[in-house]
Write a protein that holds these residues in place. Structure first.
Motif, PDB file in Angstrom:
ATOM      1  N   UNK A  42       0.827  -1.212   0.000  1.00 35.71           N
ATOM      2  CA  UNK A  42       0.000   0.000   0.000  1.00 35.71           C
ATOM      3  C   UNK A  42       0.863   1.265   0.000  1.00 35.71           C
ATOM      4  N   UNK A  43       2.048   1.175  -0.546  1.00 33.43           N
ATOM      5  CA  UNK A  43       3.016   2.275  -0.543  1.00 33.43           C
ATOM      6  C   UNK A  43       2.399   3.592  -1.018  1.00 33.43           C
ATOM      7  N   UNK A  44       1.599   3.538  -2.028  1.00 35.79           N
ATOM      8  CA  UNK A  44       1.010   4.753  -2.605  1.00 35.79           C
ATOM      9  C   UNK A  44      -0.440   4.969  -2.169  1.00 35.79           C
ATOM     10  N   UNK A  45      -0.908   4.200  -1.186  1.00 33.88           N
ATOM     11  CA  UNK A  45      -2.320   4.279  -0.806  1.00 33.88           C
ATOM     12  C   UNK A  45      -2.489   4.064   0.699  1.00 33.88           C
ATOM     13  N   UNK A  46      -2.008   5.020   1.490  1.00 32.77           N
ATOM     14  CA  UNK A  46      -2.120   4.890   2.949  1.00 32.77           C
ATOM     15  C   UNK A  46      -3.584   4.804   3.400  1.00 32.77           C
ATOM     16  N   UNK A  47      -4.513   5.594   2.825  1.00 30.65           N
ATOM     17  CA  UNK A  47      -5.911   5.437   3.219  1.00 30.65           C
ATOM     18  C   UNK A  47      -6.434   4.022   2.934  1.00 30.65           C
ATOM     19  N   UNK A  48      -6.005   3.440   1.829  1.00 33.01           N
ATOM     20  CA  UNK A  48      -6.404   2.066   1.508  1.00 33.01           C
ATOM     21  C   UNK A  48      -5.867   1.078   2.521  1.00 33.01           C
ATOM     22  N   UNK A  49      -4.626   1.288   2.965  1.00 30.80           N
ATOM     23  CA  UNK A  49      -4.030   0.420   3.987  1.00 30.80           C
ATOM     24  C   UNK A  49      -4.827   0.512   5.283  1.00 30.80           C
ATOM     25  N   UNK A  50      -5.147   1.730   5.702  1.00 33.95           N
ATOM     26  CA  UNK A  50      -5.896   1.913   6.943  1.00 33.95           C
ATOM     27  C   UNK A  50      -7.292   1.302   6.855  1.00 33.95           C
ATOM     28  N   UNK A  51      -7.920   1.423   5.708  1.00 32.77           N
ATOM     29  CA  UNK A  51      -9.238   0.818   5.502  1.00 32.77           C
ATOM     30  C   UNK A  51      -9.136  -0.702   5.570  1.00 32.77           C
ATOM     31  N   UNK A  52      -8.130  -1.255   4.916  1.00 34.83           N
ATOM     32  CA  UNK A  52      -7.906  -2.700   4.950  1.00 34.83           C
ATOM     33  C   UNK A  52      -7.671  -3.174   6.384  1.00 34.83           C
ATOM     34  N   UNK A  53      -6.811  -2.473   7.101  1.00 30.34           N
ATOM     35  CA  UNK A  53      -6.493  -2.881   8.471  1.00 30.34           C
ATOM     36  C   UNK A  53      -7.707  -2.774   9.392  1.00 30.34           C
ATOM     37  N   UNK A  54      -8.540  -1.764   9.199  1.00 33.61           N
ATOM     38  CA  UNK A  54      -9.752  -1.628  10.011  1.00 33.61           C
ATOM     39  C   UNK A  54     -10.701  -2.803   9.755  1.00 33.61           C
ATOM     40  N   UNK A  55     -10.803  -3.226   8.506  1.00 36.12           N
ATOM     41  CA  UNK A  55     -11.657  -4.375   8.179  1.00 36.12           C
ATOM     42  C   UNK A  55     -11.096  -5.658   8.783  1.00 36.12           C
ATOM     43  N   UNK A  56      -9.779  -5.816   8.704  1.00 36.57           N
ATOM     44  CA  UNK A  56      -9.136  -6.999   9.277  1.00 36.57           C
ATOM     45  C   UNK A  56      -9.305  -7.002  10.797  1.00 36.57           C
ATOM     46  N   UNK A  57      -9.231  -5.826  11.411  1.00 39.60           N
ATOM     47  CA  UNK A  57      -9.419  -5.720  12.851  1.00 39.60           C
ATOM     48  C   UNK A  57     -10.808  -6.216  13.247  1.00 39.60           C
ATOM     49  N   UNK A  58     -11.816  -5.863  12.485  1.00 39.27           N
ATOM     50  CA  UNK A  58     -13.185  -6.316  12.778  1.00 39.27           C
ATOM     51  C   UNK A  58     -13.273  -7.846  12.705  1.00 39.27           C
ATOM     52  N   UNK A  59     -12.611  -8.432  11.712  1.00 39.72           N
ATOM     53  CA  UNK A  59     -12.594  -9.896  11.603  1.00 39.72           C
ATOM     54  C   UNK A  59     -11.903 -10.512  12.812  1.00 39.72           C
ATOM     55  N   UNK A  60     -10.791  -9.917  13.212  1.00 38.15           N
ATOM     56  CA  UNK A  60     -10.040 -10.430  14.365  1.00 38.15           C
ATOM     57  C   UNK A  60     -10.874 -10.315  15.635  1.00 38.15           C
ATOM     58  N   UNK A  61     -11.554  -9.201  15.804  1.00 44.38           N
ATOM     59  CA  UNK A  61     -12.397  -9.022  16.983  1.00 44.38           C
ATOM     60  C   UNK A  61     -13.463 -10.104  17.066  1.00 44.38           C
ATOM     61  N   UNK A  62     -14.073 -10.422  15.935  1.00 43.41           N
ATOM     62  CA  UNK A  62     -15.102 -11.462  15.918  1.00 43.41           C
ATOM     63  C   UNK A  62     -14.500 -12.834  16.249  1.00 43.41           C
ATOM     64  N   UNK A  63     -13.367 -13.157  15.627  1.00 43.79           N
ATOM     65  CA  UNK A  63     -12.720 -14.448  15.885  1.00 43.79           C
ATOM     66  C   UNK A  63     -12.282 -14.576  17.339  1.00 43.79           C
ATOM     67  N   UNK A  64     -11.638 -13.545  17.849  1.00 45.86           N
ATOM     68  CA  UNK A  64     -11.111 -13.606  19.213  1.00 45.86           C
ATOM     69  C   UNK A  64     -12.232 -13.618  20.250  1.00 45.86           C
ATOM     70  N   UNK A  65     -13.311 -12.904  19.981  1.00 45.92           N
ATOM     71  CA  UNK A  65     -14.461 -12.922  20.893  1.00 45.92           C
ATOM     72  C   UNK A  65     -15.103 -14.306  20.916  1.00 45.92           C
TER      73      UNK A  65
END
Length: 87
Positions: A42-65
């Protein structure tokens, strides 16, 4: 015998679900190698990286819960999104 998905995760430092640990390093994902890979992708797309990471975080929260339904999850934002925010 490991599944194909598990073999790929071991090579690429992708998260091993539902624990969200790196199968190569054994530490919490994203590990240092995964962070570097993501920054490169995501070198040229920091907003895209942050969006991706936020989505992955939601998946992790569901799995870990689901793994530990009786334990309150800590805030996962620093682990998943915080490191990638511009300083």
């Amino acid at each position: 015998m490991p599944h194909i998905e598990e073999k790929a995760a071991r090579r690429t430092h992708s998260p091993l679900r539902p624990s969200w640990r790196c199968p190569v390093c054994g530490i919490l994902w994203p590990c240092s190698t995964a962070k570097l890979r993501l920054l490169g992708q995501y070198r040229e797309d920091r907003p895209g990286l942050l969006t991706h990471l936020a989505a992955v975080q939601k998946e992790a929260e569901a799995d870990l819960a689901a793994l530990n339904p009786d334990v309150a999850l800590p805030d996962l934002t620093p682990r998943f999104v915080g490191w990638a925010q511009p300083r």
